[in-house]
Every structure is written in structure tokens, then in C-alpha cells.
Scaffold this motif. Structure first.
Motif, PDB file in Angstrom:
ATOM      1  N   SER A 347      26.546  28.079  31.925  1.00  0.00           N
ATOM      2  CA  SER A 347      27.960  27.734  31.857  1.00  0.00           C
ATOM      3  C   SER A 347      28.137  26.235  32.048  1.00  0.00           C
ATOM      4  CB  SER A 347      28.751  28.493  32.931  1.00  0.00           C
ATOM      5  OG  SER A 347      28.535  29.876  32.838  1.00  0.00           O
ATOM      6  N   LYS A 348      29.352  25.789  31.840  1.00  0.00           N
ATOM      7  CA  LYS A 348      29.706  24.384  32.031  1.00  0.00           C
ATOM      8  C   LYS A 348      29.325  23.930  33.443  1.00  0.00           C
ATOM      9  CE  LYS A 348      33.871  21.443  32.011  1.00  0.00           C
ATOM     10  NZ  LYS A 348      33.281  20.280  31.327  1.00  0.00           N
ATOM     11  N   ASP A 349      28.750  22.748  33.538  1.00  0.00           N
ATOM     12  CA  ASP A 349      28.330  22.086  34.783  1.00  0.00           C
ATOM     13  C   ASP A 349      27.004  22.605  35.343  1.00  0.00           C
ATOM     14  OD1 ASP A 349      30.597  20.448  34.727  1.00  0.00           O
ATOM     15  OD2 ASP A 349      31.781  21.894  35.874  1.00  0.00           O
ATOM     16  N   ASP A 350      26.356  23.574  34.654  1.00  0.00           N
ATOM     17  CA  ASP A 350      25.026  24.007  35.088  1.00  0.00           C
ATOM     18  C   ASP A 350      23.997  22.921  34.762  1.00  0.00           C
ATOM     19  OD1 ASP A 350      25.927  26.433  35.990  1.00  0.00           O
ATOM     20  OD2 ASP A 350      25.193  27.586  34.265  1.00  0.00           O
ATOM     21  N   THR A 351      23.029  22.759  35.672  1.00  0.00           N
ATOM     22  CA  THR A 351      21.891  21.882  35.393  1.00  0.00           C
ATOM     23  C   THR A 351      20.837  22.698  34.658  1.00  0.00           C
ATOM     24  OG1 THR A 351      22.299  20.537  37.356  1.00  0.00           O
ATOM     25  CG2 THR A 351      20.089  20.430  36.403  1.00  0.00           C
ATOM     26  N   VAL A 352      20.339  22.176  33.544  1.00  0.00           N
ATOM     27  CA  VAL A 352      19.416  22.934  32.697  1.00  0.00           C
ATOM     28  C   VAL A 352      18.223  22.075  32.300  1.00  0.00           C
ATOM     29  CG1 VAL A 352      21.201  24.463  31.754  1.00  0.00           C
ATOM     30  CG2 VAL A 352      20.676  22.307  30.593  1.00  0.00           C
ATOM     31  N   GLY A 353      17.177  22.768  31.877  1.00  0.00           N
ATOM     32  CA  GLY A 353      16.038  22.112  31.258  1.00  0.00           C
ATOM     33  C   GLY A 353      16.051  22.355  29.764  1.00  0.00           C
ATOM     34  N   ILE A 354      15.448  21.450  29.007  1.00  0.00           N
ATOM     35  CA  ILE A 354      15.379  21.571  27.544  1.00  0.00           C
ATOM     36  C   ILE A 354      13.923  21.490  27.131  1.00  0.00           C
ATOM     37  CG2 ILE A 354      16.000  20.505  25.337  1.00  0.00           C
ATOM     38  CD1 ILE A 354      18.490  19.371  26.785  1.00  0.00           C
ATOM     39  N   GLY A 355      13.535  22.386  26.236  1.00  0.00           N
ATOM     40  CA  GLY A 355      12.183  22.370  25.692  1.00  0.00           C
ATOM     41  C   GLY A 355      12.199  22.541  24.191  1.00  0.00           C
ATOM     42  N   PHE A 356      11.115  22.155  23.546  1.00  0.00           N
ATOM     43  CA  PHE A 356      10.944  22.425  22.125  1.00  0.00           C
ATOM     44  C   PHE A 356       9.457  22.380  21.817  1.00  0.00           C
ATOM     45  CE2 PHE A 356      12.916  18.288  22.917  1.00  0.00           C
ATOM     46  CZ  PHE A 356      11.913  17.391  22.581  1.00  0.00           C
ATOM     47  N   SER A 357       9.067  23.063  20.741  1.00  0.00           N
ATOM     48  CA  SER A 357       7.647  23.196  20.419  1.00  0.00           C
ATOM     49  C   SER A 357       7.092  21.903  19.839  1.00  0.00           C
ATOM     50  CB  SER A 357       7.433  24.357  19.446  1.00  0.00           C
ATOM     51  OG  SER A 357       8.153  24.141  18.253  1.00  0.00           O
ATOM     52  N   ASP A 358       5.761  21.854  19.718  1.00  0.00           N
ATOM     53  CA  ASP A 358       5.074  20.618  19.331  1.00  0.00           C
ATOM     54  C   ASP A 358       5.329  20.167  17.906  1.00  0.00           C
ATOM     55  OD1 ASP A 358       4.007  20.408  21.824  1.00  0.00           O
ATOM     56  OD2 ASP A 358       1.976  21.017  21.267  1.00  0.00           O
ATOM     57  N   ASP A 359       5.843  21.056  17.033  1.00  0.00           N
ATOM     58  CA  ASP A 359       5.905  20.723  15.601  1.00  0.00           C
ATOM     59  C   ASP A 359       7.297  20.368  15.109  1.00  0.00           C
ATOM     60  OD1 ASP A 359       6.972  23.211  15.926  1.00  0.00           O
ATOM     61  OD2 ASP A 359       5.954  24.115  14.208  1.00  0.00           O
ATOM     62  N   VAL A 360       8.253  20.099  16.007  1.00  0.00           N
ATOM     63  CA  VAL A 360       9.634  19.915  15.546  1.00  0.00           C
ATOM     64  C   VAL A 360      10.095  18.461  15.542  1.00  0.00           C
ATOM     65  CG1 VAL A 360      10.262  22.227  16.299  1.00  0.00           C
ATOM     66  CG2 VAL A 360      10.702  20.299  17.820  1.00  0.00           C
ATOM     67  N   ALA A 361       9.499  17.596  16.344  1.00  0.00           N
ATOM     68  CA  ALA A 361       9.991  16.219  16.454  1.00  0.00           C
ATOM     69  C   ALA A 361       9.502  15.371  15.281  1.00  0.00           C
ATOM     70  CB  ALA A 361       9.537  15.601  17.765  1.00  0.00           C
ATOM     71  N   GLN A 362      10.367  14.507  14.787  1.00  0.00           N
ATOM     72  CA  GLN A 362      10.068  13.660  13.629  1.00  0.00           C
ATOM     73  C   GLN A 362      10.504  12.241  13.939  1.00  0.00           C
ATOM     74  OE1 GLN A 362       8.836  14.247  10.490  1.00  0.00           O
ATOM     75  NE2 GLN A 362       9.754  12.723   9.139  1.00  0.00           N
ATOM     76  N   ILE A 363       9.588  11.285  13.749  1.00  0.00           N
ATOM     77  CA  ILE A 363       9.936   9.868  13.898  1.00  0.00           C
ATOM     78  C   ILE A 363      10.630   9.396  12.627  1.00  0.00           C
ATOM     79  CG2 ILE A 363       9.027   7.546  14.205  1.00  0.00           C
ATOM     80  CD1 ILE A 363       6.681   8.791  15.747  1.00  0.00           C
ATOM     81  N   LEU A 364      11.691   8.607  12.789  1.00  0.00           N
ATOM     82  CA  LEU A 364      12.505   8.169  11.651  1.00  0.00           C
ATOM     83  C   LEU A 364      12.330   6.695  11.363  1.00  0.00           C
ATOM     84  CD1 LEU A 364      15.862   9.875  12.694  1.00  0.00           C
ATOM     85  CD2 LEU A 364      14.217  10.733  11.013  1.00  0.00           C
ATOM     86  N   ARG A 365      12.466   6.346  10.088  1.00  0.00           N
ATOM     87  CA  ARG A 365      12.710   4.943   9.744  1.00  0.00           C
ATOM     88  C   ARG A 365      14.156   4.635  10.107  1.00  0.00           C
ATOM     89  NH1 ARG A 365      10.260   6.297   4.628  1.00  0.00           N
ATOM     90  NH2 ARG A 365      12.345   6.356   3.748  1.00  0.00           N
ATOM     91  N   ASP A 366      14.409   3.434  10.573  1.00  0.00           N
ATOM     92  CA  ASP A 366      15.794   3.054  10.904  1.00  0.00           C
ATOM     93  C   ASP A 366      16.583   2.794   9.645  1.00  0.00           C
ATOM     94  OD1 ASP A 366      15.472   3.279  13.642  1.00  0.00           O
ATOM     95  OD2 ASP A 366      14.697   1.238  13.816  1.00  0.00           O
TER      96      ASP A 366
END
Length: 366
Positions: A347-366
Motif C-alpha cells: 500500500s501507499k507509504d510501504d517501504t519495499v524492495g525492487i528486483g529484476f532478472s539479469d537479462d532485462v537491463a539495457q544501456i542506452l545511447r544518450d
């Protein structure tokens, strides 16, 4: 312009070579080189004013390039008039003739080409069946709904069997439900006829739904060309990632590079792998992209890649959006598919952790 044969880079239906288009002091298209393959559904996607319709009009012959070449099956057609090109266009407003019947509208182009009446009648019957308007040939077009009128416009454009069909935002005037239905119809028509479709839209979902490949445009240039999966899951630069769907941008530091992946350190100190475009050698500070549906929200733990506080929870029926303020002050969104219970547990104001798997992040050109 010389009408000699010019080989297209991949033997495609349409080639554009170093196209420039100026309107006075305004440059609408800037050095576009592009190949559109035979028998594919190709979409020009971008915001208003990006040059996509101008590019389409140059393929049709309604505009001539200031510089560069337009090729069709390897032949330079840059100087040909519209009626000299085996290309037809479906416009946003359909441009049907209100004083003609449905059948007469569909057969109009064939009549102008001097086709015999028996052949016209045969093709019109075929086209009516193709667009699911059997039995409506004698109707006035004014008696048809918007979706039916759009099908008549498509049938009229397809009747002469052009090599290429150009579609300039033809679904924009339809309501949402009809627009989605017609997206499927357009893709069906393209598959059944085998004609190359070039479609212009500013609607990202429309492009992702129908296209074999997409060219994302901005300020007169093509920023990335790829399949819907390439464009959505592997955007090459920040504009493409931001324009196509919702996304999260994170700042990170490159720790090491190996092959086509880098190891990067997030603001939280966590290290993750991230892919990057082939023409980029990442170093120093970089921007990475993570799509909201590729992240998970959970109770905070040492395994959490990021931590934050839930700022807002938005329930959308099929899924829930968690808007989170990270510890470094940046915003982050997680999209979570809803379970049968419909209760997310946070719910709103809860402290949470965030995770994601190894294959989802992508570096971008600006």
C-alpha cells in the motif's frame, strides 16, 4: 534524374538513399537511408512533426526529395509522378467518392487504367469478399459506418494490385474498439495479398501490434529500425525507450565490459549485468532502462537491488502500477499482473524492495 538500375541493399521493395527534404528553411527529413523489404508490414512511427508523413509522401510521389533517391525494386523512381508509380495510398480521411456506390468506388482506379468491365466486376467482387463487405456493392458509401468506409478505401487501393500500399494514419478517426479490430484486419489483408504495406502512425501500440519491422523517427531522422521486440525490449537510445511505452531510467557506473554486456553499479550499490547496442562501448556513467513489467516489488531484503517507498498504487484491473520513490529520490514504476484475489499486498507509504532478472537491463545511447 537518371533512371538506371540501382541495387537495393537487401533486394527490398523500397529503398531510400540519403533522403533530404526542405520546405523553405525548414528541414522535414534529414539524411534518411532505409530499406523496406518485399511483402512486409513496415511502420514509420514517431510524434507529430517527425517527418514520417513527408517520407511516405515521397514514396508516393506527392513530394519530391530535395536530395537523395527513392528506389522501387532497385529502380530510381525519384522523378516519377504519382500515377507512374505502382504504389497506392490510403489517406486518413479515406477520400471516397460520395456520389458513387461501394462497388464503383472500389473499381474506380481500374476504370481509370482502362480495364475491361468484366475484369473490373470480377476484381470488385474479389475485393468485397477480401474486406468482408459481400452484398454491399450497390450501397452508397454514405450508408456505411466509419469502419466499413475504411474497408472500402482499402479495397479501392488494393484493387489494381500495387506493389506497395501506403497507409497514412488510416485508423486515427475510428473509436478504440473499432481501431483495434481494424488493426487485425489490416494485418490479415497484408498477409493474404502479399503486398508491401508501409504504415504511418504516432500510436506505439498500433505499431507494435501490426508491424514486421518499425522505424522510429524523431526530428526528421530515423533513430532505430527493428522488429517490435527489438524496439520495445532492446531500445538503442533514450528517445526510443521513452517514446515506446512506459519505462524506468536508472543512472549507473560501468564496472567492467565483456562481450556485448557490461557490469554496472546502481545508486544502491548493487551490481547487475546490462546489454548494450553493438555500436556502443560503454564506460563511466551510463543510463540503463528497465521496463515496469520486468521488475518485481517485494518486502525489502539484502537481495533487493533497489529500495524505496510506495508513493502511489494504481489498480487497472488486469494489473497494478506501483509508483515508488527510490532511496536516491528518483521515481520508479513496477507493473504487476493481478492475481485472482486482486490484492497486491503493498500500500501507499510501504517501504519495499525492487528486483529484476539479469537479462532485462539495457544501456542506452544518450
Amino acid at each position: 534524374m537518371d533512371q538506371t538500375q540501382v541495387k537495393s541493399a537487401n533486394g527490398g521493395a523500397i529503398g531510400m538513399r540519403a533522403i533530404q527534404k526542405w520546405f523553405g528553411t525548414f528541414q522535414a527529413v534529414n539524411d534518411v537511408t532505409l530499406d523496406i523489404r518485399s511483402n512486409e508490414f513496415f511502420t514509420l512511427l514517431g510524434p507529430s512533426g517527425c517527418g514520417k508523413t513527408t517520407l511516405l509522401r515521397m514514396i508516393a510521389g506527392f513530394e519530391l526529395p530535395t536530395e537523395g533517391q527513392v528506389l522501387l525494386d532497385g529502380k530510381d523512381i525519384s522523378s516519377l509522378r504519382p500515377n507512374q508509380r505502382p504504389v497506392n495510398t490510403v489517406f486518413q480521411n479515406y477520400a471516397l467518392f460520395p456520389h458513387l456506390t461501394v462497388a464503383e468506388n472500389i473499381g474506380f482506379g481500374l476504370k481509370m487504367l482502362g480495364t475491361q468491365k468484366a475484369k473490373i466486376d470480377s476484381v470488385v467482387k474479389e475485393m468485397l469478399k477480401l474486406v468482408h463487405l459481400e452484398g454491399r456493392g450497390d450501397n452508397a458509401v454514405t450508408q456505411l459506418s466509419g469502419g466499413q468506409q475504411q474497408r472500402v478505401a482499402l479495397a479501392r487501393a488494393l484493387a489494381p494490385q500495387p506493389k506497395v500500399l501506403l497507409l497514412d494514419e488510416p485508423l486515427s478517426a475510428l473509436d478504440l474498439k473499432l481501431r483495434k479490430s481494424m488493426q487485425m484486419e489490416l494485418k490479415r489483408l497484408q498477409l493474404e495479398t502479399g503486398i508491401t504495406f508501409v504504415f504511418v502512425t504516432h500510436d506505439q501500440e498500433e505499431a507494435l501490434t501490426m508491424s514486421d519491422r518499425i522505424a522510429v523517427m524523431s526530428t526528421g531522422t530515423v533513430r532505430q529500425v527493428g522488429t517490435p521486440w527489438d524496439i520495445y525490449d532492446r531500445p538503442a537510445e533514450r528517445f526510443v525507450a521513452d517514446f515506446i511505452g512506459e519505462t524506468n531510467f536508472l543512472e549507473a557506473d560501468v564496472v567492467s565490459v565483456s562481450g556485448n554486456k557490461a557490469r554496472v553499479r546502481l545508486s544502491s550499490g548493487a551490481e547487475i549485468p546490462a546489454a548494450f547496442p553493438a555500436d556502443l562501448t560503454p564506460s563511466g556513467k551510463v543510463t540503463i532502462v528497465v521496463r515496469p513489467e520486468h521488475a518485481q516489488v517485494s518486502a525489502p531484503s539484502p537481495a533487493s537491488l533497489l529500495r524505496g517507498v510506495v508513493h502511489e498504487v494504481v489498480y487497472l484491473g488486469t494489473d497494478t502500477h506501483f509508483h515508488i520513490r527510490l532511496d536516491d529520490g528518483k521515481a520508479f514504476m513496477v507493473r504487476q499482473q493481478n492475481a485472482r484475489s486482486g490484492h497486491s499486498g503493498f500500500s501507499k507509504d510501504d517501504t519495499v524492495g525492487i528486483g529484476f532478472s539479469d537479462d532485462v537491463a539495457q544501456i542506452l545511447r544518450d
